[in-house]
Scaffold this motif. Structure first.
Motif, PDB file in Angstrom:
ATOM      1  N   SER A  32       0.857  -1.183   0.000  1.00  0.00           N
ATOM      2  CA  SER A  32       0.000   0.000   0.000  1.00  0.00           C
ATOM      3  C   SER A  32       0.893   1.233   0.000  1.00  0.00           C
ATOM      4  N   ARG A  33       0.277   2.402  -0.030  1.00  0.00           N
ATOM      5  CA  ARG A  33       1.042   3.648  -0.015  1.00  0.00           C
ATOM      6  C   ARG A  33       1.754   3.862   1.312  1.00  0.00           C
ATOM      7  N   TYR A  34       1.445   3.066   2.331  1.00  0.00           N
ATOM      8  CA  TYR A  34       2.089   3.187   3.639  1.00  0.00           C
ATOM      9  C   TYR A  34       3.375   2.375   3.728  1.00  0.00           C
ATOM     10  N   HIS A  35       3.594   1.515   2.747  1.00  0.00           N
ATOM     11  CA  HIS A  35       4.765   0.646   2.793  1.00  0.00           C
ATOM     12  C   HIS A  35       6.048   1.387   2.444  1.00  0.00           C
ATOM     13  N   SER A  36       7.065   1.076   3.211  1.00  0.00           N
ATOM     14  CA  SER A  36       8.402   1.600   2.978  1.00  0.00           C
ATOM     15  C   SER A  36       9.181   0.569   2.159  1.00  0.00           C
ATOM     16  N   THR A  37      10.169   1.031   1.416  1.00  0.00           N
ATOM     17  CA  THR A  37      10.979   0.099   0.645  1.00  0.00           C
ATOM     18  C   THR A  37      11.842  -0.761   1.561  1.00  0.00           C
ATOM     19  N   ARG A  38      12.110  -0.255   2.770  1.00  0.00           N
ATOM     20  CA  ARG A  38      12.857  -1.030   3.762  1.00  0.00           C
ATOM     21  C   ARG A  38      12.284  -0.725   5.141  1.00  0.00           C
ATOM     22  N   ILE A  39      12.574  -1.593   6.074  1.00  0.00           N
ATOM     23  CA  ILE A  39      12.109  -1.384   7.445  1.00  0.00           C
ATOM     24  C   ILE A  39      12.892  -0.207   8.022  1.00  0.00           C
ATOM     25  N   PRO A  40      12.212   0.784   8.581  1.00  0.00           N
ATOM     26  CA  PRO A  40      12.920   1.950   9.138  1.00  0.00           C
ATOM     27  C   PRO A  40      13.923   1.550  10.222  1.00  0.00           C
ATOM     28  N   ALA A  41      14.983   2.334  10.337  1.00  0.00           N
ATOM     29  CA  ALA A  41      16.041   2.045  11.302  1.00  0.00           C
ATOM     30  C   ALA A  41      15.573   2.224  12.750  1.00  0.00           C
ATOM     31  N   ILE A  42      14.662   3.146  12.992  1.00  0.00           N
ATOM     32  CA  ILE A  42      14.173   3.382  14.344  1.00  0.00           C
ATOM     33  C   ILE A  42      13.189   2.279  14.727  1.00  0.00           C
ATOM     34  N   SER A  43      13.363   1.729  15.909  1.00  0.00           N
ATOM     35  CA  SER A  43      12.463   0.662  16.341  1.00  0.00           C
ATOM     36  C   SER A  43      11.052   1.212  16.505  1.00  0.00           C
ATOM     37  N   LEU A  44      10.097   0.338  16.416  1.00  0.00           N
ATOM     38  CA  LEU A  44       8.707   0.735  16.583  1.00  0.00           C
ATOM     39  C   LEU A  44       8.485   1.331  17.973  1.00  0.00           C
ATOM     40  N   MET A  45       9.064   0.720  18.989  1.00  0.00           N
ATOM     41  CA  MET A  45       8.940   1.223  20.357  1.00  0.00           C
ATOM     42  C   MET A  45       9.467   2.651  20.454  1.00  0.00           C
ATOM     43  N   ASP A  46      10.668   2.877  19.930  1.00  0.00           N
ATOM     44  CA  ASP A  46      11.252   4.222  19.994  1.00  0.00           C
ATOM     45  C   ASP A  46      10.443   5.224  19.171  1.00  0.00           C
ATOM     46  N   TYR A  47       9.912   4.773  18.051  1.00  0.00           N
ATOM     47  CA  TYR A  47       9.136   5.661  17.189  1.00  0.00           C
ATOM     48  C   TYR A  47       7.849   6.116  17.885  1.00  0.00           C
ATOM     49  N   ILE A  48       7.117   5.172  18.443  1.00  0.00           N
ATOM     50  CA  ILE A  48       5.867   5.527  19.111  1.00  0.00           C
ATOM     51  C   ILE A  48       6.140   6.388  20.340  1.00  0.00           C
ATOM     52  N   ARG A  49       7.185   6.062  21.075  1.00  0.00           N
ATOM     53  CA  ARG A  49       7.533   6.895  22.236  1.00  0.00           C
ATOM     54  C   ARG A  49       7.904   8.301  21.790  1.00  0.00           C
ATOM     55  N   PHE A  82       6.157  -4.601   9.613  1.00  0.00           N
ATOM     56  CA  PHE A  82       7.261  -3.706   9.958  1.00  0.00           C
ATOM     57  C   PHE A  82       7.534  -2.683   8.850  1.00  0.00           C
ATOM     58  N   ARG A  83       7.061  -2.954   7.637  1.00  0.00           N
ATOM     59  CA  ARG A  83       7.296  -2.027   6.528  1.00  0.00           C
ATOM     60  C   ARG A  83       6.218  -0.967   6.378  1.00  0.00           C
ATOM     61  N   ASN A  84       5.080  -1.111   7.068  1.00  0.00           N
ATOM     62  CA  ASN A  84       4.037  -0.097   6.951  1.00  0.00           C
ATOM     63  C   ASN A  84       3.621   0.509   8.288  1.00  0.00           C
ATOM     64  N   VAL A  85       4.017  -0.090   9.383  1.00  0.00           N
ATOM     65  CA  VAL A  85       3.507   0.317  10.688  1.00  0.00           C
ATOM     66  C   VAL A  85       3.917   1.737  11.086  1.00  0.00           C
ATOM     67  N   HIS A  86       5.119   2.173  10.741  1.00  0.00           N
ATOM     68  CA  HIS A  86       5.554   3.515  11.155  1.00  0.00           C
ATOM     69  C   HIS A  86       4.662   4.595  10.544  1.00  0.00           C
ATOM     70  N   ARG A  87       4.411   4.482   9.249  1.00  0.00           N
ATOM     71  CA  ARG A  87       3.559   5.480   8.588  1.00  0.00           C
ATOM     72  C   ARG A  87       2.108   5.383   9.080  1.00  0.00           C
ATOM     73  N   LEU A  88       1.639   4.176   9.278  1.00  0.00           N
ATOM     74  CA  LEU A  88       0.281   4.014   9.795  1.00  0.00           C
ATOM     75  C   LEU A  88       0.150   4.603  11.194  1.00  0.00           C
ATOM     76  N   VAL A  89       1.151   4.393  12.023  1.00  0.00           N
ATOM     77  CA  VAL A  89       1.118   4.899  13.401  1.00  0.00           C
ATOM     78  C   VAL A  89       1.084   6.421  13.439  1.00  0.00           C
ATOM     79  N   ILE A  90       1.947   7.081  12.681  1.00  0.00           N
ATOM     80  CA  ILE A  90       1.983   8.552  12.740  1.00  0.00           C
ATOM     81  C   ILE A  90       0.642   9.123  12.280  1.00  0.00           C
ATOM     82  N   VAL A  91       0.057   8.526  11.253  1.00  0.00           N
ATOM     83  CA  VAL A  91      -1.227   9.026  10.753  1.00  0.00           C
ATOM     84  C   VAL A  91      -2.341   8.733  11.755  1.00  0.00           C
ATOM     85  N   ALA A  92      -2.356   7.544  12.325  1.00  0.00           N
ATOM     86  CA  ALA A  92      -3.403   7.192  13.289  1.00  0.00           C
ATOM     87  C   ALA A  92      -3.333   8.081  14.530  1.00  0.00           C
TER      88      ALA A  92
END
Length: 167
Positions: A32-49, A82-92
């Motif tokens: 989807s448009r939320y998918h990254s070409t690679r998994i972001p370097a920042i962990s999901l935990m650190d990103y959400i925090r 792991f490839r779409n969660v960061h973008r989905l999280v920031i938008v949500a």
């Protein structure tokens, strides 16, 4: 018991981390448009925090964001990975803050803390709310259900692992 934004960020991250791990085999499917070409370097935990800390959103926004993500998955049948969660999280979280909080930052600010360009965040937000069919209200009973399930499943294990105990 009331929870801080930091505490709920940790719990929400644990929920989403488990979902991404369960969907690892689906990383390259259902793009989807939320998918990254690679998994972001920042962990999901650190990103959400990070998003929780710098957005100064209310703690409730983090649970509401999880509700929104479940609605997104139900509407699209695209699993959270792991490839779409960061973008989905920031938008949500952005949408939750706009709906829930009286005071919230601009999309430009969210883009800067989320590592996105403003135009991309704006497009993702519009796609997200359209996908949800603009259904952004979360009933108190649904909120409590999500909060209780997350706390029951993750609070004790997260607290123990943070203190160094075996989980």
């Amino acid at each position: 018991m009331s929870y801080t934004t930091e505490q709920l960020a940790i719990l929400a991250a644990a929920v989403l981390q488990d979902r991404c791990a369960a969907n690892r085999c689906l990383e390259n499917q259902h793009l989807s448009r939320y998918h990254s070409t690679r998994i972001p370097a920042i962990s999901l935990m650190d990103y959400i925090r990070r998003v929780g800390k710098y957005s100064r959103c209310s703690p409730e926004c983090l649970i509401i964001a999880v509700v929104y993500l479940d609605r997104y998955v139900a509407a699209t049948q695209i699993p959270i990975t792991f490839r779409n969660v960061h973008r989905l999280v920031i938008v949500a979280i952005l949408v939750a803050a706009k709906i829930r909080d009286d005071i919230y930052y601009s999309n430009a600010y969210y883009a800067s803390i989320g590592g996105l360009q403003l135009a991309e965040l704006n497009a993702l937000e519009m796609d997200f709310v359209k996908t949800l069919n603009w259904t952004t209200f979360v009933r108190p009973a649904q909120y409590r259900l999500y909060l209780n399930e997350i706390i029951q499943r993750y609070d004790r294990s997260t607290a123990r692992s943070a203190s160094g105990e075996d989980v």
